[in-house]
Design a protein around this motif. Structure first.
Motif, PDB file in Angstrom:
ATOM      1  N   GLU A   2     -10.422  -5.480   4.684  1.00 46.64           N
ATOM      2  CA  GLU A   2     -11.187  -3.869   4.814  1.00 46.64           C
ATOM      3  C   GLU A   2     -11.899  -3.845   3.454  1.00 46.64           C
ATOM      4  N   ILE A   3     -13.018  -3.357   3.483  1.00 47.39           N
ATOM      5  CA  ILE A   3     -13.911  -2.898   2.432  1.00 47.39           C
ATOM      6  C   ILE A   3     -14.264  -1.636   2.271  1.00 47.39           C
ATOM      7  N   GLY A   4     -14.299  -0.983   1.178  1.00 48.41           N
ATOM      8  CA  GLY A   4     -14.802   0.205   0.877  1.00 48.41           C
ATOM      9  C   GLY A   4     -15.775   0.404  -0.238  1.00 48.41           C
ATOM     10  N   CYS A   5     -16.669   1.205  -0.308  1.00 54.42           N
ATOM     11  CA  CYS A   5     -17.644   1.535  -1.609  1.00 54.42           C
ATOM     12  C   CYS A   5     -18.119   2.808  -1.315  1.00 54.42           C
ATOM     13  N   VAL A   6     -18.227   3.581  -2.456  1.00 48.09           N
ATOM     14  CA  VAL A   6     -18.696   4.878  -2.695  1.00 48.09           C
ATOM     15  C   VAL A   6     -20.170   4.823  -3.648  1.00 48.09           C
ATOM     16  N   ARG A   7     -20.925   5.410  -3.292  1.00 51.02           N
ATOM     17  CA  ARG A   7     -22.090   5.795  -4.678  1.00 51.02           C
ATOM     18  C   ARG A   7     -21.708   7.175  -5.140  1.00 51.02           C
ATOM     19  N   TYR A   8     -21.683   7.336  -6.483  1.00 52.26           N
ATOM     20  CA  TYR A   8     -21.394   8.265  -7.392  1.00 52.26           C
ATOM     21  C   TYR A   8     -22.099   8.370  -8.476  1.00 52.26           C
ATOM     22  N   SER A   9     -22.415   9.726  -8.853  1.00 49.31           N
ATOM     23  CA  SER A   9     -22.774   9.941 -10.215  1.00 49.31           C
ATOM     24  C   SER A   9     -22.151  11.197 -10.550  1.00 49.31           C
ATOM     25  N   GLU A  19       3.474  -3.773   4.391  1.00 49.15           N
ATOM     26  CA  GLU A  19       3.709  -2.856   3.204  1.00 49.15           C
ATOM     27  C   GLU A  19       2.595  -2.230   2.767  1.00 49.15           C
ATOM     28  N   THR A  20       1.485  -2.190   3.182  1.00 55.96           N
ATOM     29  CA  THR A  20       0.384  -1.600   2.397  1.00 55.96           C
ATOM     30  C   THR A  20      -0.339  -0.827   3.458  1.00 55.96           C
ATOM     31  N   HIS A  21      -1.661  -1.418   3.802  1.00 56.99           N
ATOM     32  CA  HIS A  21      -2.529  -0.864   4.731  1.00 56.99           C
ATOM     33  C   HIS A  21      -2.177  -0.739   6.359  1.00 56.99           C
ATOM     34  N   LYS A  22      -1.311  -1.532   6.612  1.00 56.19           N
ATOM     35  CA  LYS A  22      -0.885  -1.685   8.126  1.00 56.19           C
ATOM     36  C   LYS A  22      -2.086  -2.011   9.084  1.00 56.19           C
ATOM     37  N   ILE A  23      -3.046  -2.930   8.675  1.00 55.35           N
ATOM     38  CA  ILE A  23      -3.838  -3.449   9.488  1.00 55.35           C
ATOM     39  C   ILE A  23      -3.324  -4.742  10.026  1.00 55.35           C
ATOM     40  N   PRO A  24      -3.260  -4.776  11.421  1.00 52.04           N
ATOM     41  CA  PRO A  24      -2.628  -5.961  11.935  1.00 52.04           C
ATOM     42  C   PRO A  24      -3.712  -7.141  11.859  1.00 52.04           C
ATOM     43  N   ILE A  25      -3.111  -8.321  12.006  1.00 49.16           N
ATOM     44  CA  ILE A  25      -4.032  -9.458  11.810  1.00 49.16           C
ATOM     45  C   ILE A  25      -4.683  -9.782  13.265  1.00 49.16           C
ATOM     46  N   PHE A  84      -3.415  11.971   0.257  1.00 54.42           N
ATOM     47  CA  PHE A  84      -3.589  12.698   1.742  1.00 54.42           C
ATOM     48  C   PHE A  84      -4.390  13.671   1.722  1.00 54.42           C
ATOM     49  N   SER A  85      -5.431  13.837   0.848  1.00 58.57           N
ATOM     50  CA  SER A  85      -6.439  14.859   0.817  1.00 58.57           C
ATOM     51  C   SER A  85      -7.500  14.374   2.132  1.00 58.57           C
ATOM     52  N   SER A  86      -8.015  15.726   2.706  1.00 63.36           N
ATOM     53  CA  SER A  86      -8.896  15.433   3.865  1.00 63.36           C
ATOM     54  C   SER A  86     -10.238  14.767   3.268  1.00 63.36           C
ATOM     55  N   ASN A  87     -10.865  14.264   4.358  1.00 64.31           N
ATOM     56  CA  ASN A  87     -12.057  13.356   3.795  1.00 64.31           C
ATOM     57  C   ASN A  87     -12.179  12.367   2.885  1.00 64.31           C
ATOM     58  N   THR A  88     -10.857  11.825   2.704  1.00 62.58           N
ATOM     59  CA  THR A  88     -10.628  10.646   1.650  1.00 62.58           C
ATOM     60  C   THR A  88     -10.386   9.259   2.353  1.00 62.58           C
ATOM     61  N   ARG A  89      -9.558   9.433   3.212  1.00 66.47           N
ATOM     62  CA  ARG A  89      -9.373   8.091   3.657  1.00 66.47           C
ATOM     63  C   ARG A  89     -10.330   7.683   4.828  1.00 66.47           C
ATOM     64  N   CYS A  90     -10.253   6.585   5.525  1.00 67.59           N
ATOM     65  CA  CYS A  90     -11.112   6.397   6.674  1.00 67.59           C
ATOM     66  C   CYS A  90     -10.410   7.157   7.856  1.00 67.59           C
ATOM     67  N   LYS A  91     -10.945   6.918   8.962  1.00 69.43           N
ATOM     68  CA  LYS A  91     -10.725   7.885  10.055  1.00 69.43           C
ATOM     69  C   LYS A  91      -9.321   7.176  10.582  1.00 69.43           C
ATOM     70  N   TRP A  92      -9.165   6.175  10.767  1.00 67.20           N
ATOM     71  CA  TRP A  92      -8.059   5.239  11.123  1.00 67.20           C
ATOM     72  C   TRP A  92      -6.880   5.448  10.309  1.00 67.20           C
ATOM     73  N   HIS A  93      -7.113   5.246   9.014  1.00 69.14           N
ATOM     74  CA  HIS A  93      -5.829   5.370   8.091  1.00 69.14           C
ATOM     75  C   HIS A  93      -5.511   6.989   7.964  1.00 69.14           C
ATOM     76  N   GLU A  94      -6.306   7.876   8.365  1.00 71.87           N
ATOM     77  CA  GLU A  94      -6.007   9.313   8.139  1.00 71.87           C
ATOM     78  C   GLU A  94      -5.004   9.675   9.691  1.00 71.87           C
ATOM     79  N   GLU A  95      -5.632   9.095  10.644  1.00 71.41           N
ATOM     80  CA  GLU A  95      -5.023   9.275  11.877  1.00 71.41           C
ATOM     81  C   GLU A  95      -3.368   8.766  12.064  1.00 71.41           C
TER      82      GLU A  95
END
Length: 411
Positions: free
Chosen positions: A137-144, A176-182, A277-288
């Motif tokens: 899994e990869i995540g990146c945000v553009r911030y200023s 133990e962490t992100h729960k993404i199955p292989i 656990f704030s809204s609009n922070t995690r990806c949709k799958w992890h939030e579900e």
């Protein structure tokens, strides 16, 4: 009998010739050594001429064996056998620090764009494995500082096959962490080439400029390795600089206050679990599935931490792009909070209209657990907004309840 790999004797050839006859007679002679007791008397009864026949066979075999050994030793001298290869891992190139970051004035500081990056993996494999990590899994945000989080990038990565014997290790690390199955993941995954190409397009570097990412210092080795792995497999040429976000926070603090904050204070600011656990922070799958470990959330929380600490310091108006919606509305309200700390002390605070007169504070204040707006210290629980009185840890409450119970019985 001759030793294994050594010289042969005339008697050994005689025993070899007697084996078929001994087996025909039903004697237990599975090996030549079993036949020796039955052949000793027969060997003594042979004449010297008969023994010489077996001696000649042994001489021929021994001379042939000796010549083969000589040739082998000569070949080893001329063309020695290479020593077994060592498994020395290449030394990791030193990663850059943020000391090179500089801005002319506050306007350049708030307008500068930062890319926060995180890559999750199926655990960490031993150094002797070619695959130290299996990115999934990869995540990146553009911030200023001026605009907050303006864009985000997220992909589930199609992982490589775990090395033989490490499948359980990788799946256990995932559980133990992100729960993404292989295997058996129902959401689409992207290959290395697509992920790396879209990441370069998302970062949009100027012509000839390097990609510049920021991540947690403890994650730099993993993220740098995963980027290098994807680049080497896909043959996509890309150059990047990977900085520690802790160094960025220290530079922002140092530029405004002309002094360096404590590193422990910076780490505690980033380790806060306020937005897990704030809204609009995690990806949709992890939030579900309600899991806090998400690569996209990790990147956004870096932006939230900087926004909460530096927006008012640099005179930037706070927006919903700087913090999650519920925290943004909470910080815009005026309220009085009463917080009861672990030692039983009570502290009363009056929020100003902006709620951000002292958003950053000092490392000394943070170490003394002086709350700032809705960013409450570890060990203190409170409601997001409004007046509240909150007890300390469970041990204090248990002691007090026991004291009250004893008083009720005495009465």
């Amino acid at each position: 009998m001759e030793r294994r790999g050594g010289r042969r004797s005339a008697f050994s050839y005689f025993v070899h010739d007697q084996l078929p006859e001994l087996e025909r007679r039903g004697l237990p002679v599975a090996r030549m050594a079993d036949a020796v007791p039955y052949c000793c008397n027969a060997w003594e009864s042979l004449t010297e001429e008969e023994k010489a026949v077996y001696a000649e066979k042994a001489r021929i075999w021994n001379s042939k064996k000796r010549s083969q050994k000589t040739v082998k030793e000569t070949c080893n001298v001329l063309d020695p056998v290479p020593a077994p290869l060592t498994t020395n891992m290449p030394t990791a190139t030193p990663l850059p620090d943020a000391s090179a970051l500089s801005w002319k004035n506050d306007q350049d500081t708030v307008a500068d764009i930062f890319y926060f990056l995180d890559i999750y993996s199926y655990g960490k494999l031993p150094p002797h494995c070619e695959q130290r990590f299996l990115p999934c899994e990869i995540g990146c945000v553009r911030y200023s500082l001026q605009d907050g989080i303006v864009a985000d990038f997220h992909h589930f990565i199609d992982p490589e096959v775990p090395p033989c014997g490490f499948w359980y290790h990788c799946q256990a690390a995932s559980n133990e962490t992100h729960k993404i199955p292989i295997t058996g993941f129902h959401l689409p995954r992207s290959c290395y080439a697509l992920v790396l190409r879209e990441l370069v397009e998302f970062a949009q570097p100027a012509r000839g400029a390097q990609l510049r990412f920021f991540c947690r210092s403890n994650d730099r080795f993993r993220i740098n390795w995963c980027l290098g792995r994807m680049a080497s497999i896909t043959d996509i040429e890309s150059h990047w600089e990977l900085f520690a976000v802790e160094d960025l926070i220290m530079k922002l603090y140092q530029k405004k206050y002309q002094k360096e904050p404590s590193k422990i204070w910076v780490y505690r600011k980033l380790d806060v679990c306020l937005w897990d656990f704030s809204s609009n922070t995690r990806c949709k799958w992890h939030e579900e599935i309600d899991i806090a470990c998400c690569a996209l959330a990790s990147c956004k929380k870096m932006g939230y931490c900087i926004s909460k600490s530096f927006t008012s310091v640099y005179g930037v108006p706070l927006t919903a792009a700087h913090l999650p919606l519920q925290d943004f509305h909470c910080d815009q309200s005026t309220n009085t909070r009463i917080v009861k700390l672990d030692a039983g002390h009570t502290q009363k605070m009056k929020d100003e209209s902006s709620g951000y007169d002292k958003p950053l504070g000092s490392p000394r204040q943070d170490q003394e657990f002086v709350p700032s707006n809705c960013d409450f210290p570890c060990g203190v629980k409170t409601s997001p907004c409004g007046a509240s009185v909150v007890q300390g840890r469970g041990a204090i409450r248990l002691m007090r309840s026991a004291s009250d119970l004893s008083k009720s019985f005495s009465n």
